[in-house]
Design an enzyme around this catalytic site. Structure first.
Site, short mmCIF file in Angstrom:
data_model
loop_
_atom_site.label_atom_id
_atom_site.label_comp_id
_atom_site.label_asym_id
_atom_site.label_seq_id
_atom_site.Cartn_x
_atom_site.Cartn_y
_atom_site.Cartn_z
CD GLU A 1 -1.67 -2.29 1.83
OE1 GLU A 1 -0.46 -2.49 2.07
OE2 GLU A 1 -2.57 -3.12 2.09
CG ASP B 1 20.75 21.06 -31.36
OD1 ASP B 1 21.38 20.60 -32.32
OD2 ASP B 1 20.25 22.20 -31.36
CG ASP C 1 15.85 20.64 -30.76
OD1 ASP C 1 16.25 19.98 -31.73
OD2 ASP C 1 16.52 21.51 -30.19
CG ASN D 1 3.30 -11.32 7.17
OD1 ASN D 1 4.12 -11.93 7.87
ND2 ASN D 1 3.22 -10.00 7.13
CG ASN E 1 -0.50 -5.55 4.06
OD1 ASN E 1 0.69 -5.77 3.83
ND2 ASN E 1 -1.31 -5.04 3.18
CG ASP F 1 3.30 -2.29 3.38
OD1 ASP F 1 4.24 -3.09 3.43
OD2 ASP F 1 2.53 -2.23 2.41
#
Length: 690
Positions: A287, A329, A572, A636, A661, A665
């Protein structure tokens, strides 16, 4: 409208085609044409905050997170759904703040002065807004004017035009009013055409407008730029990663659900198992990835800002780190875009320079400062006493430079001075030539040579000396290219300049060993599609390339490589849009700036190489997070999934799975600020999904 049909037709025929006369259009006809064909301007895209905000939510990975949050809310897990939503909003907020600030900074680089042009209407000269120019208008241009439409010259008095923004040629081009012997299709060959966006550096000309707005050469470049839409390397990589995660979720969801049904049979609570399986699958998603990515990118943007680099698109920093080829260039990027005197071959060197300055065209135009590359270079080589002496000379019987004759002459204090191409001036001299080997050697170095001679008349001259000029290589260019090689990045030159000049520059900075390695754009375009790709990869210098050819070369390179392009001119823009990362300088044309992802406020190749290094660090830290969090999440997942087959109850509740979780995280966000091992910067890397 293409300029080619107007190059070889006489003036009368050109005026007839455009249904006008040398006296100009009538006011009524000009208004009618303006209403019919529209204003002489290009579409301009201004910053819209809601577009930048919307862009923050277009990542496939965010769609996964949004799905995970939705599932959490449906399962009644309000805290987990809210946490995922907060992560998404933090990511969007950080990205929006950085990109909006950068876009505003680029917007402030624009100048808002209204351009005006002098035209003839009903036989009278008047100033009008350049947006009101229309095909058939008779335009009058003088030294310092920017030509505001594509025109065919019908009168030209010593006119030379700086076309570097369009062709990359650093030396001003002499223009004439006569029809060419045959129709030409390349801008650098069109010596009787004036292009929109170019600047008159000397003389006075009268021209007829044949193309305005989007129909000019600039307009065609702008249109080609607008048609080019491409995903960045970062977006592609994140998209592939999102697809991988989605597949993992679907497969694991199916396996866990079916395994439990097969092993436990009728004792399974299907509704409870489905909710558990969904929560378990969602737990695989990292996440915090968007937050980690945005934080690392924002830190990179702040570091680059200290080096005077404006990042318009935040993900461009990581794209910059992934490039394998940097195309640039030549003029103003590797070289100074400022002509200087390189050497003088003469027994009287100072006198040779003095006479070259005294015969300058700017003195005849009664200006106090020189206005073309050669005059500026000679002028800067003189000391103040010599400059004063030059300005005090009496000049008579001046004959302006003629492109066909290739020399000009003027009587200075009673003495005839002729200056021009050595091969032409040499024919007017009495003595035998002794400078040919020197001139040849200077030519091989990519230098341009000017001969100075004096005498009683044009057929009895004495050669005083020859002066060579060069656009010097920037002091930082050689070191920057060396650093690029150390980072595993190939540098290639794409320029509109000649093979001799570009080849000499490339040899100086170590890109090629021999002039034969230079490839002309026209010759490259005639190759088969397969050979084009091979040639684009194997050669480092491409010369006389048109905007279309630059675009095609970048496209060929991008078949299996990530490509960055550094430019600044009007020509360009399409290549900037096609490249994985488009980079321009702050003085670039509006079209080029709009097409670019990164704007350099400090014009240096070394800054770009520093940006590549920064991008590699961002990438390294992002991959660290992905490896760490996926190892944790899959560990896990496997433990809990296996446990469901060994016990007759759920080993963890869905809320516990999601909470573990998120809590594991969240601390990993600190990886965004981690130091990077130098070994990880030595070559461009991409996300290896497998």
């Amino acid at each position: 409208m293409s300029f080619a049909p107007f190059t070889h037709k006489p003036t009368d025929e050109v005026l007839e085609i455009l249904k006008c006369s040398s006296a100009g259009l009538s006011f009524e006809e000009a208004q009618r044409r303006l209403a019919e064909f529209g204003a002489n301007e290009l579409p301009r895209h201004s910053v819209r905050w809601y577009r930048i905000l919307f862009r923050q939510f277009t990542s496939p990975f965010l769609y996964l997170l949004a799905g995970a949050a939705g599932i959490a809310f449906l399962l009644g897990e309000i805290i987990d759904g809210a946490m995922i939503t907060v992560f998404v909003l933090i990511n969007a907020g950080l990205g929006f703040a950085q990109e909006y600030h950068s876009e505003r900074a680029v917007e402030l680089l624009r100048t808002f002065v209204k351009a005006r042009s002098r035209v003839r209407r009903d036989g009278h000269e008047l100033l009008i807004e350049s947006r009101d120019l229309i095909s058939g208008d008779i335009l009058i241009v003088e030294t310092g004017d920017v030509i505001q439409a594509d025109v065919r010259f019908i009168e030209a008095e010593n006119v030379s035009v700086d076309e570097s923004a369009l062709t990359g040629e650093s030396v001003a081009v002499s223009k004439k009013a006569d029809a060419l012997e045959e129709e030409v299709h390349e801008a650098y060959q069109a010596t009787n055409i004036g292009f929109a966006g170019t600047t008159v550096v000397s003389g006075r000309g009268v021209a007829v407008v044949f193309s305005t707005g989007v129909h000019t050469q600039i307009g065609e470049v702008s249109e080609l730029t607008g048609q080019t839409e491409d995903q960045s390397a970062f977006e592609k990589s994140l998209g592939k990663f999102s697809v991988l995660i989605l597949r993992v979720i679907l497969v694991t969801l199916g396996i866990v659900f079916l395994a439990n049904v097969l092993v436990k049979g009728a004792s399974v609570d299907l509704a409870e198992l489905l909710i558990f399986s969904i929560a378990l699958a969602v737990s695989v998603i990292p996440e915090a990835l968007p937050v980690v990515t945005t934080m690392t990118l924002s830190r990179g943007a702040l570091r680059l800002a200290k080096e005077h680099v404006v990042v318009k698109r935040l993900s461009a920093i990581e794209d910059l780190g992934s490039i394998e080829v940097l195309c640039t260039d030549k003029t103003g990027t590797i070289t100074e875009n400022k002509m200087v005197v390189a050497d003088v071959l003469s027994e009287q060197k100072q006198n040779c320079l003095f006479l070259a300055a005294a015969a300058s065209s700017f003195l005849g135009e009664k200006q106090m400062q020189p206005n073309n590359a050669f005059d500026i270079a000679v002028w800067n080589r003189l000391d103040e006493a010599e400059k004063t002496r030059v300005q005090a000379t009496t000049r008579t019987h001046e004959v302006p430079f003629d492109p066909a004759r290739r020399w000009n002459s003027v009587v200075v204090d009673g003495q005839l001075v002729v200056r021009g191409a050595p091969e032409e001036v040499g024919l007017l001299c009495k003595e035998s030539r002794k400078d040919e080997s020197w001139i040849k050697a200077e030519g091989e170095k990519g230098r341009r040579v000017l001969a100075i001679a004096t005498g009683e008349d044009e057929h009895r001259l004495k050669m005083i000396g020859v002066i060579s000029f060069e656009d010097p290589v920037k002091s930082t260019a050689v070191q920057a290219i060396l650093h690029a090689k150390q980072l595993g990045v190939q540098v290639k030159i794409l320029t509109g300049d000649s093979a001799e000049v570009a080849g000499a520059v490339a040899k100086t900075v170590g890109l090629i060993a021999d002039q034969s390695e230079v490839v002309a754009g026209e010759a490259w375009e005639q190759l088969s599609v397969t050979d084009r790709v091979l040639s684009a990869k194997s050669h480092a210098v491409f010369v006389r390339v048109s905007p279309q050819q630059k675009y095609l070369i970048i496209q060929a390179l991008r078949t299996d490589q990530e490509v960055g392009f550094l430019g600044e001119g009007i020509n360009d823009a399409p290549a900037l849009k096609m490249a994985s990362v488009g980079i321009v300088v702050d003085g670039a044309s509006d079209i080029a700036r709009e097409a670019a992802d990164i704007v350099l406020l400090k014009h240096s190749l070394e800054v770009v190489i520093g940006g590549i290094r920064e991008g590699r660090e961002v990438f390294a830290n992002t991959v660290k997070y992905i490896k760490a969090t996926l190892a944790s999440n899959f560990g896990n997942f496997l433990a809990v999934a296996t446990a469901t087959l060994l016990v007759d109850y759920l080993p963890m509740l869905p809320v516990q799975i999601l909470l573990v979780n998120l809590l594991s995280d969240f601390p990993m966000i600190a990886i965004a600020t981690d130091a990077v091992d130098p070994e990880e910067l030595k070559s461009p890397r991409s996300y290896d999904i497998k």
